[in-house]
Design a protein around this motif. Sequence first.
Motif, PDB file in Angstrom:
ATOM      1  N   THR A   1       0.902  -1.267  -0.064  1.00 24.51           N
ATOM      2  CA  THR A   1       0.137  -0.090  -0.212  1.00 24.51           C
ATOM      3  C   THR A   1       0.919   1.276  -0.011  1.00 24.51           C
ATOM      4  O   THR A   1       1.792   1.283   0.574  1.00 24.51           O
TER       5      THR A   1
ATOM      6  N   LYS B   1       1.012   5.689  -0.631  1.00 28.84           N
ATOM      7  CA  LYS B   1       0.050   7.036  -0.790  1.00 28.84           C
ATOM      8  C   LYS B   1       0.698   7.857  -1.929  1.00 28.84           C
ATOM      9  O   LYS B   1       1.877   7.475  -2.287  1.00 28.84           O
ATOM     10  N   SER B   2       0.000   8.929  -2.500  1.00 26.47           N
ATOM     11  CA  SER B   2       0.784   9.693  -3.545  1.00 26.47           C
ATOM     12  C   SER B   2       1.945  10.290  -2.899  1.00 26.47           C
ATOM     13  O   SER B   2       1.952  10.457  -1.752  1.00 26.47           O
TER      14      SER B   2
ATOM     15  N   ILE C   1       4.215   6.679  -6.765  1.00 25.13           N
ATOM     16  CA  ILE C   1       2.889   6.847  -7.148  1.00 25.13           C
ATOM     17  C   ILE C   1       2.784   8.481  -7.233  1.00 25.13           C
ATOM     18  O   ILE C   1       2.958   9.302  -6.223  1.00 25.13           O
TER      19      ILE C   1
ATOM     20  N   LYS D   1      -0.185  10.237  -8.612  1.00 23.44           N
ATOM     21  CA  LYS D   1      -1.429  10.693  -8.414  1.00 23.44           C
ATOM     22  C   LYS D   1      -2.680   9.530  -8.507  1.00 23.44           C
ATOM     23  O   LYS D   1      -2.410   8.356  -9.038  1.00 23.44           O
ATOM     24  N   VAL D   2      -3.585   9.623  -7.503  1.00 24.87           N
ATOM     25  CA  VAL D   2      -4.747   8.752  -7.337  1.00 24.87           C
ATOM     26  C   VAL D   2      -5.706   9.501  -7.624  1.00 24.87           C
ATOM     27  O   VAL D   2      -6.027  10.474  -6.741  1.00 24.87           O
ATOM     28  N   GLU D   3      -6.602   8.977  -8.702  1.00 29.21           N
ATOM     29  CA  GLU D   3      -7.947   9.616  -9.001  1.00 29.21           C
ATOM     30  C   GLU D   3      -8.988   8.414  -9.380  1.00 29.21           C
ATOM     31  O   GLU D   3      -8.699   8.112 -10.464  1.00 29.21           O
TER      32      GLU D   3
ATOM     33  N   ASP E   1     -10.640   5.369  -9.856  1.00 24.93           N
ATOM     34  CA  ASP E   1     -10.186   4.019 -10.057  1.00 24.93           C
ATOM     35  C   ASP E   1      -8.514   3.982 -10.896  1.00 24.93           C
ATOM     36  O   ASP E   1      -8.224   2.889 -11.215  1.00 24.93           O
ATOM     37  N   GLN E   2      -8.219   5.253 -11.130  1.00 27.57           N
ATOM     38  CA  GLN E   2      -6.895   5.357 -11.936  1.00 27.57           C
ATOM     39  C   GLN E   2      -5.688   5.726 -10.774  1.00 27.57           C
ATOM     40  O   GLN E   2      -5.934   6.548  -9.906  1.00 27.57           O
ATOM     41  N   VAL E   3      -4.703   5.064 -11.095  1.00 29.97           N
ATOM     42  CA  VAL E   3      -3.375   5.376 -10.463  1.00 29.97           C
ATOM     43  C   VAL E   3      -2.315   6.078 -11.409  1.00 29.97           C
ATOM     44  O   VAL E   3      -2.006   5.100 -12.366  1.00 29.97           O
ATOM     45  N   LYS E   4      -1.746   6.933 -11.558  1.00 27.41           N
ATOM     46  CA  LYS E   4      -0.812   7.353 -12.167  1.00 27.41           C
ATOM     47  C   LYS E   4       0.782   7.083 -11.369  1.00 27.41           C
ATOM     48  O   LYS E   4       1.031   7.368 -10.351  1.00 27.41           O
TER      49      LYS E   4
END
Length: 76
Positions: A5, A7-8, A22, A24-26, A28-31
């Motif tokens: 797990t 975080k951004s 990581i 960006k988390v937006e 159901d998408q993770v960049k």
Amino acid sequence: MLVLTRKSKESIQIGDDIEITILKVEGDQVKIGINAPKHIDIHRKEIYQAIQQENKQASETAIDLLQQLKKLKKEK
């Protein structure tokens, strides 16, 4: 499979040379960002699978051509 797990702005280190961050988390998408040496190929899985399939087809075609050439040489 190892499940982590993050975080951004947090990262995962793989060996000495590969870092996955990581960005960006937006929804159901993770960049993610990947820092790796230039000699390491990085592809989305569907692209990687397409490349593998193309390589397999190309090698089969090359074998077929070699067999045809060998057959022609025997006929002469």
